[in-house]
Design a protein around this motif. Structure first.
Motif, mmCIF file in Angstrom:
data_model
loop_
_atom_site.group_PDB
_atom_site.id
_atom_site.type_symbol
_atom_site.label_atom_id
_atom_site.label_comp_id
_atom_site.label_asym_id
_atom_site.label_seq_id
_atom_site.Cartn_x
_atom_site.Cartn_y
_atom_site.Cartn_z
ATOM 1 N N MET A 1 0.851 -1.163 0.000
ATOM 2 C CA MET A 1 0.000 0.000 0.000
ATOM 3 C C MET A 1 0.907 1.239 0.000
ATOM 4 N N GLN A 2 0.553 2.227 -0.797
ATOM 5 C CA GLN A 2 1.316 3.466 -0.857
ATOM 6 C C GLN A 2 0.627 4.540 -0.037
ATOM 7 N N ALA A 3 1.466 5.364 0.576
ATOM 8 C CA ALA A 3 0.917 6.515 1.288
ATOM 9 C C ALA A 3 0.629 7.610 0.264
ATOM 10 N N VAL A 4 -0.551 8.137 0.317
ATOM 11 C CA VAL A 4 -0.937 9.205 -0.604
ATOM 12 C C VAL A 4 -0.815 10.526 0.140
ATOM 13 N N PRO A 5 0.052 11.413 -0.351
ATOM 14 C CA PRO A 5 0.190 12.697 0.342
ATOM 15 C C PRO A 5 -1.087 13.517 0.216
ATOM 16 N N LYS A 6 -1.428 14.160 1.290
ATOM 17 C CA LYS A 6 -2.612 15.006 1.292
ATOM 18 C C LYS A 6 -2.293 16.295 0.547
ATOM 19 N N CYS A 7 -3.086 16.598 -0.456
ATOM 20 C CA CYS A 7 -2.885 17.827 -1.222
ATOM 21 C C CYS A 7 -3.533 18.987 -0.473
ATOM 22 N N PRO A 8 -2.789 20.053 -0.315
ATOM 23 C CA PRO A 8 -3.369 21.196 0.369
ATOM 24 C C PRO A 8 -4.424 21.871 -0.499
ATOM 25 N N LYS A 9 -5.467 22.360 0.124
ATOM 26 C CA LYS A 9 -6.475 23.110 -0.613
ATOM 27 C C LYS A 9 -6.137 24.586 -0.491
ATOM 28 N N ILE A 10 -5.968 25.208 -1.631
ATOM 29 C CA ILE A 10 -5.603 26.620 -1.688
ATOM 30 C C ILE A 10 -6.808 27.413 -2.154
ATOM 31 N N THR A 11 -7.144 28.440 -1.408
ATOM 32 C CA THR A 11 -8.199 29.361 -1.803
ATOM 33 C C THR A 11 -7.537 30.689 -2.149
ATOM 34 N N VAL A 12 -7.923 31.233 -3.304
ATOM 35 C CA VAL A 12 -7.349 32.495 -3.760
ATOM 36 C C VAL A 12 -8.422 33.575 -3.735
ATOM 37 N N ILE A 13 -8.085 34.696 -3.120
ATOM 38 C CA ILE A 13 -8.952 35.871 -3.096
ATOM 39 C C ILE A 13 -8.240 36.947 -3.913
ATOM 40 N N ARG A 14 -8.958 37.576 -4.859
ATOM 41 C CA ARG A 14 -8.368 38.589 -5.732
ATOM 42 C C ARG A 14 -9.121 39.920 -5.616
ATOM 43 N N PRO A 15 -8.797 40.705 -4.587
ATOM 44 C CA PRO A 15 -9.441 42.014 -4.490
ATOM 45 C C PRO A 15 -8.994 42.921 -5.629
ATOM 46 N N GLN A 16 -9.793 43.937 -5.927
ATOM 47 C CA GLN A 16 -9.476 44.849 -7.023
ATOM 48 C C GLN A 16 -9.667 46.291 -6.599
ATOM 49 N N GLY A 17 -8.917 47.179 -7.256
ATOM 50 C CA GLY A 17 -9.084 48.611 -7.041
ATOM 51 C C GLY A 17 -8.488 49.076 -5.736
ATOM 52 N N CYS A 18 -9.293 49.794 -4.975
ATOM 53 C CA CYS A 18 -8.841 50.365 -3.707
ATOM 54 C C CYS A 18 -9.329 49.510 -2.543
ATOM 55 N N LEU A 19 -8.417 49.223 -1.622
ATOM 56 C CA LEU A 19 -8.798 48.567 -0.368
ATOM 57 C C LEU A 19 -8.759 49.648 0.691
ATOM 58 N N SER A 20 -9.941 50.182 0.967
ATOM 59 C CA SER A 20 -10.039 51.326 1.872
ATOM 60 C C SER A 20 -11.227 51.128 2.809
ATOM 61 N N ALA A 21 -11.498 52.159 3.582
ATOM 62 C CA ALA A 21 -12.605 52.092 4.542
ATOM 63 C C ALA A 21 -13.930 51.770 3.848
ATOM 64 N N ALA A 22 -14.046 52.138 2.591
ATOM 65 C CA ALA A 22 -15.290 51.904 1.861
ATOM 66 C C ALA A 22 -15.582 50.418 1.644
ATOM 67 N N ASN A 23 -14.547 49.583 1.552
ATOM 68 C CA ASN A 23 -14.799 48.176 1.258
ATOM 69 C C ASN A 23 -13.981 47.208 2.116
ATOM 70 N N ALA A 24 -13.280 47.705 3.108
ATOM 71 C CA ALA A 24 -12.430 46.835 3.943
ATOM 72 C C ALA A 24 -13.245 45.808 4.716
ATOM 73 N N LEU A 25 -14.408 46.182 5.184
ATOM 74 C CA LEU A 25 -15.245 45.242 5.931
ATOM 75 C C LEU A 25 -15.694 44.087 5.035
ATOM 76 N N GLU A 26 -16.050 44.393 3.799
ATOM 77 C CA GLU A 26 -16.435 43.353 2.849
ATOM 78 C C GLU A 26 -15.250 42.420 2.561
ATOM 79 N N LEU A 27 -14.055 42.994 2.386
ATOM 80 C CA LEU A 27 -12.861 42.180 2.173
ATOM 81 C C LEU A 27 -12.626 41.271 3.370
ATOM 82 N N GLU A 28 -12.710 41.835 4.568
ATOM 83 C CA GLU A 28 -12.483 41.044 5.781
ATOM 84 C C GLU A 28 -13.488 39.897 5.875
ATOM 85 N N ARG A 29 -14.749 40.171 5.566
ATOM 86 C CA ARG A 29 -15.772 39.119 5.593
ATOM 87 C C ARG A 29 -15.440 38.008 4.601
ATOM 88 N N ASN A 30 -14.994 38.393 3.394
ATOM 89 C CA ASN A 30 -14.638 37.394 2.381
ATOM 90 C C ASN A 30 -13.451 36.547 2.827
#
Length: 109
Positions: A1-30
């Protein structure tokens, strides 16, 4: 029997434009929602399309980084422009965050 390495799950978040008070809370929630998924081992924040970052945006990133640490998960920034990198350096957060040049660096990480 071979050991199968566990593949890490990577999640990518791609914010755009300005990260400021106007949308920081939404970014934090995401970011928190992404980290709340049980099978995520790495949260990658791709900043390639971010043009501006203020203290509210920084705090959203710091908050998510702390949560990732508490959950035993990895948190990385990638594709950081020179202007955003300067902000991270001035605030000394470049020493806190793990920063990759681009998301292709993950293949060797």
């Amino acid at each position: 029997m071979q050991a199968v390495p566990k593949c890490p799950k990577i999640t990518v978040i791609r914010p755009q434009g300005c990260l400021s008070a106007a949308n920081a809370l939404e970014l934090e929630r995401n970011l928190i929602a992404a980290l709340a998924q049980h099978d995520v081992s790495l949260l990658l924040v791709d900043l390639a399309a971010v043009e501006f970052l203020d203290k509210s945006g920084l705090m959203a990133l710091v908050s998510a980084h702390k949560l990732a640490q508490n959950l035993g998960r990895s948190f990385k920034l990638c594709s950081v422009s020179s202007s955003i990198r300067m902000i991270l350096e001035l605030t000394q957060l470049d020493e806190v965050f793990e920063i990759s040049e681009d998301n292709l660096d993950l293949a060797v990480a």
